[in-house]
Scaffold this motif. Structure first.
Motif, PDB file in Angstrom:
ATOM      1  N   GLN A   1      -6.031 -12.393  17.692  1.00  0.00           N
ATOM      2  CA  GLN A   1      -6.429 -11.038  17.338  1.00  0.00           C
ATOM      3  C   GLN A   1      -5.596 -10.569  16.153  1.00  0.00           C
ATOM      4  O   GLN A   1      -4.391 -10.845  16.082  1.00  0.00           O
ATOM      5  CB  GLN A   1      -6.236 -10.099  18.523  1.00  0.00           C
ATOM      6  N   ALA A   2      -6.226  -9.864  15.240  1.00  0.00           N
ATOM      7  CA  ALA A   2      -5.526  -9.398  14.045  1.00  0.00           C
ATOM      8  C   ALA A   2      -6.181  -8.119  13.526  1.00  0.00           C
ATOM      9  O   ALA A   2      -7.270  -7.737  13.974  1.00  0.00           O
ATOM     10  CB  ALA A   2      -5.558 -10.476  12.962  1.00  0.00           C
ATOM     11  N   ASN A   3      -5.506  -7.479  12.587  1.00  0.00           N
ATOM     12  CA  ASN A   3      -6.015  -6.267  11.928  1.00  0.00           C
ATOM     13  C   ASN A   3      -5.764  -6.381  10.434  1.00  0.00           C
ATOM     14  O   ASN A   3      -4.807  -7.018  10.003  1.00  0.00           O
ATOM     15  CB  ASN A   3      -5.275  -5.024  12.436  1.00  0.00           C
ATOM     16  N   PHE A   4      -6.626  -5.720   9.666  1.00  0.00           N
ATOM     17  CA  PHE A   4      -6.379  -5.610   8.231  1.00  0.00           C
ATOM     18  C   PHE A   4      -5.291  -4.576   8.001  1.00  0.00           C
ATOM     19  O   PHE A   4      -5.194  -3.576   8.716  1.00  0.00           O
ATOM     20  CB  PHE A   4      -7.640  -5.152   7.486  1.00  0.00           C
ATOM     21  N   ILE A   5      -4.473  -4.808   6.977  1.00  0.00           N
ATOM     22  CA  ILE A   5      -3.520  -3.822   6.485  1.00  0.00           C
ATOM     23  C   ILE A   5      -3.663  -3.780   4.963  1.00  0.00           C
ATOM     24  O   ILE A   5      -4.236  -4.689   4.365  1.00  0.00           O
ATOM     25  CB  ILE A   5      -2.064  -4.158   6.886  1.00  0.00           C
ATOM     26  N   GLU A   6      -3.155  -2.713   4.357  1.00  0.00           N
ATOM     27  CA  GLU A   6      -3.202  -2.611   2.896  1.00  0.00           C
ATOM     28  C   GLU A   6      -2.354  -3.723   2.296  1.00  0.00           C
ATOM     29  O   GLU A   6      -1.148  -3.777   2.543  1.00  0.00           O
ATOM     30  CB  GLU A   6      -2.681  -1.257   2.413  1.00  0.00           C
ATOM     31  N   PRO A   7      -2.949  -4.628   1.519  1.00  0.00           N
ATOM     32  CA  PRO A   7      -2.159  -5.717   0.948  1.00  0.00           C
ATOM     33  C   PRO A   7      -1.315  -5.270  -0.241  1.00  0.00           C
ATOM     34  O   PRO A   7      -1.835  -4.777  -1.233  1.00  0.00           O
ATOM     35  CB  PRO A   7      -3.215  -6.736   0.518  1.00  0.00           C
ATOM     36  N   GLU A   8       0.003  -5.405  -0.095  1.00  0.00           N
ATOM     37  CA  GLU A   8       0.937  -5.070  -1.162  1.00  0.00           C
ATOM     38  C   GLU A   8       1.831  -6.270  -1.413  1.00  0.00           C
ATOM     39  O   GLU A   8       2.116  -7.049  -0.505  1.00  0.00           O
ATOM     40  CB  GLU A   8       1.798  -3.869  -0.776  1.00  0.00           C
ATOM     41  N   LEU A   9       2.281  -6.391  -2.652  1.00  0.00           N
ATOM     42  CA  LEU A   9       3.088  -7.531  -3.038  1.00  0.00           C
ATOM     43  C   LEU A   9       4.179  -7.074  -3.997  1.00  0.00           C
ATOM     44  O   LEU A   9       3.906  -6.331  -4.939  1.00  0.00           O
ATOM     45  CB  LEU A   9       2.188  -8.575  -3.716  1.00  0.00           C
ATOM     46  N   VAL A  10       5.401  -7.506  -3.759  1.00  0.00           N
ATOM     47  CA  VAL A  10       6.506  -7.225  -4.683  1.00  0.00           C
ATOM     48  C   VAL A  10       6.503  -8.337  -5.720  1.00  0.00           C
ATOM     49  O   VAL A  10       6.552  -9.516  -5.386  1.00  0.00           O
ATOM     50  CB  VAL A  10       7.859  -7.170  -3.948  1.00  0.00           C
ATOM     51  N   VAL A  11       6.407  -7.947  -7.003  1.00  0.00           N
ATOM     52  CA  VAL A  11       6.375  -8.918  -8.097  1.00  0.00           C
ATOM     53  C   VAL A  11       7.598  -8.739  -8.981  1.00  0.00           C
ATOM     54  O   VAL A  11       8.230  -7.691  -8.990  1.00  0.00           O
ATOM     55  CB  VAL A  11       5.088  -8.793  -8.942  1.00  0.00           C
ATOM     56  N   LYS A  12       7.909  -9.791  -9.718  1.00  0.00           N
ATOM     57  CA  LYS A  12       9.041  -9.745 -10.639  1.00  0.00           C
ATOM     58  C   LYS A  12       8.777  -8.705 -11.719  1.00  0.00           C
ATOM     59  O   LYS A  12       7.642  -8.524 -12.155  1.00  0.00           O
ATOM     60  CB  LYS A  12       9.244 -11.105 -11.296  1.00  0.00           C
ATOM     61  N   PRO A  13       9.830  -8.056 -12.182  1.00  0.00           N
ATOM     62  CA  PRO A  13       9.640  -7.069 -13.249  1.00  0.00           C
ATOM     63  C   PRO A  13       9.229  -7.739 -14.560  1.00  0.00           C
ATOM     64  O   PRO A  13       9.648  -8.856 -14.847  1.00  0.00           O
ATOM     65  CB  PRO A  13      11.006  -6.410 -13.382  1.00  0.00           C
ATOM     66  N   ASP A  14       8.375  -7.059 -15.306  1.00  0.00           N
ATOM     67  CA  ASP A  14       7.971  -7.550 -16.626  1.00  0.00           C
ATOM     68  C   ASP A  14       9.073  -7.294 -17.650  1.00  0.00           C
ATOM     69  O   ASP A  14       9.207  -7.998 -18.630  1.00  0.00           O
ATOM     70  CB  ASP A  14       6.692  -6.846 -17.090  1.00  0.00           C
TER      71      ASP A  14
ATOM     72  N   VAL B   1     -13.989  -5.084   1.910  1.00  0.00           N
ATOM     73  CA  VAL B   1     -14.032  -4.815   3.351  1.00  0.00           C
ATOM     74  C   VAL B   1     -13.237  -3.541   3.632  1.00  0.00           C
ATOM     75  O   VAL B   1     -12.453  -3.092   2.808  1.00  0.00           O
ATOM     76  CB  VAL B   1     -13.450  -5.989   4.176  1.00  0.00           C
ATOM     77  N   LYS B   2     -13.461  -2.983   4.821  1.00  0.00           N
ATOM     78  CA  LYS B   2     -12.756  -1.767   5.227  1.00  0.00           C
ATOM     79  C   LYS B   2     -11.578  -2.139   6.117  1.00  0.00           C
ATOM     80  O   LYS B   2     -11.614  -3.140   6.827  1.00  0.00           O
ATOM     81  CB  LYS B   2     -13.710  -0.838   5.971  1.00  0.00           C
ATOM     82  N   LEU B   3     -10.552  -1.298   6.093  1.00  0.00           N
ATOM     83  CA  LEU B   3      -9.357  -1.543   6.896  1.00  0.00           C
ATOM     84  C   LEU B   3      -9.662  -1.643   8.391  1.00  0.00           C
ATOM     85  O   LEU B   3      -9.009  -2.385   9.105  1.00  0.00           O
ATOM     86  CB  LEU B   3      -8.335  -0.421   6.682  1.00  0.00           C
ATOM     87  N   ASP B   4     -10.639  -0.897   8.867  1.00  0.00           N
ATOM     88  CA  ASP B   4     -10.920  -0.886  10.305  1.00  0.00           C
ATOM     89  C   ASP B   4     -11.894  -1.982  10.749  1.00  0.00           C
ATOM     90  O   ASP B   4     -12.321  -2.008  11.896  1.00  0.00           O
ATOM     91  CB  ASP B   4     -11.435   0.487  10.737  1.00  0.00           C
ATOM     92  N   THR B   5     -12.237  -2.907   9.858  1.00  0.00           N
ATOM     93  CA  THR B   5     -13.117  -4.026  10.218  1.00  0.00           C
ATOM     94  C   THR B   5     -12.403  -4.912  11.239  1.00  0.00           C
ATOM     95  O   THR B   5     -11.303  -5.382  10.974  1.00  0.00           O
ATOM     96  CB  THR B   5     -13.470  -4.862   8.969  1.00  0.00           C
ATOM     97  N   PRO B   6     -13.010  -5.146  12.415  1.00  0.00           N
ATOM     98  CA  PRO B   6     -12.354  -6.006  13.406  1.00  0.00           C
ATOM     99  C   PRO B   6     -12.360  -7.468  12.969  1.00  0.00           C
ATOM    100  O   PRO B   6     -13.383  -7.991  12.527  1.00  0.00           O
ATOM    101  CB  PRO B   6     -13.184  -5.805  14.680  1.00  0.00           C
TER     102      PRO B   6
END
Length: 151
Positions: A31-44, A95-100
Motif C-alpha cells: 500500500q502506498a500514497n502519492f506525495i508532492e515530489p521534491e528534490l534537492v539539487v546542487k546549486p547552479d 495524476v492527482k495526489l489522492d489517486t489510490p
C-alpha cells in the motif's frame, strides 16, 4: 517405487507449487500514497556554500514505460557512464495526489534524465518506481520521490 511413495511425492510437489504461485501473485505490492515530489539539487551558482542546494518540485506524472541508457556523467574529475532512466515530461500522464496506488518495485537506476517540455534535458539523482493505479489496474512508473509506502 510403490503407490504410497508416488502419492507422497505428488502431494509435496503440489504444496511447493501452490506456495510458490501464491507468493508470486502477491509479489512485492505494498500500500502506498502519492506525495508532492521534491528534490534537492546542487546549486547552479559556484559562489554558494559547498553542499548547499535548492529544492525543486518535480511534476506529479506517471509514465507507461521508460528506457535505460548509459549516460556520460562527470563525477569529480572523472567522466563515467551511469545507468539512467530516460523520460520526457511530454510523455507523462498527470495524476492527482489522492489517486489510490500500490507500490510494486524500484527501477534499477538511481539517476533520471528528464526532458522538460522546452526540450532541455535535466539530470536528476532520483530513480523511478513501478506502481499500480488501483482505480484502473494500470501499472505505470513515477518518481521514487512521489511515493510514500504505508507501513
Amino acid at each position: 517405487m510403490n503407490l504410497t511413495m508416488k502419492f507422497l511425492i505428488a502431494f509435496v510437489l503440489i504444496i511447493i507449487f501452490t506456495g510458490c504461485s501464491n507468493s508470486q501473485m502477491s509479489g512485492n505490492a505494498k500500500q502506498a500514497n502519492f506525495i508532492e515530489p521534491e528534490l534537492v539539487v546542487k546549486p547552479d551558482d559556484a559562489g554558494k556554500r559547498k553542499g548547499a542546494g535548492r529544492t525543486i518540485k518535480l511534476p506529479l506524472l506517471v509514465w507507461n514505460s521508460f528506457e535505460y541508457k548509459d549516460v556520460a556523467d562527470l563525477r569529480g574529475a572523472v567522466d563515467v557512464k551511469l545507468n539512467y532512466c530516460v523520460i520526457s515530461e511530454t510523455d507523462g500522464i498527470s495524476v492527482k495526489l489522492d489517486t489510490p496506488i500500490e507500490f510494486i518495485e524500484d527501477a534499477t537506476c538511481f539517476n533520471t534524465l528528464f526532458t522538460s517540455p522546452d526540450g532541455i534535458p535535466h539530470k536528476y539523482i532520483v530513480g523511478l518506481v513501478k506502481i499500480k493505479l488501483l482505480e484502473t489496474g494500470e501499472e505505470v512508473w513515477t518518481w521514487s520521490k512521489a511515493v510514500k509506502i504505508s507501513e
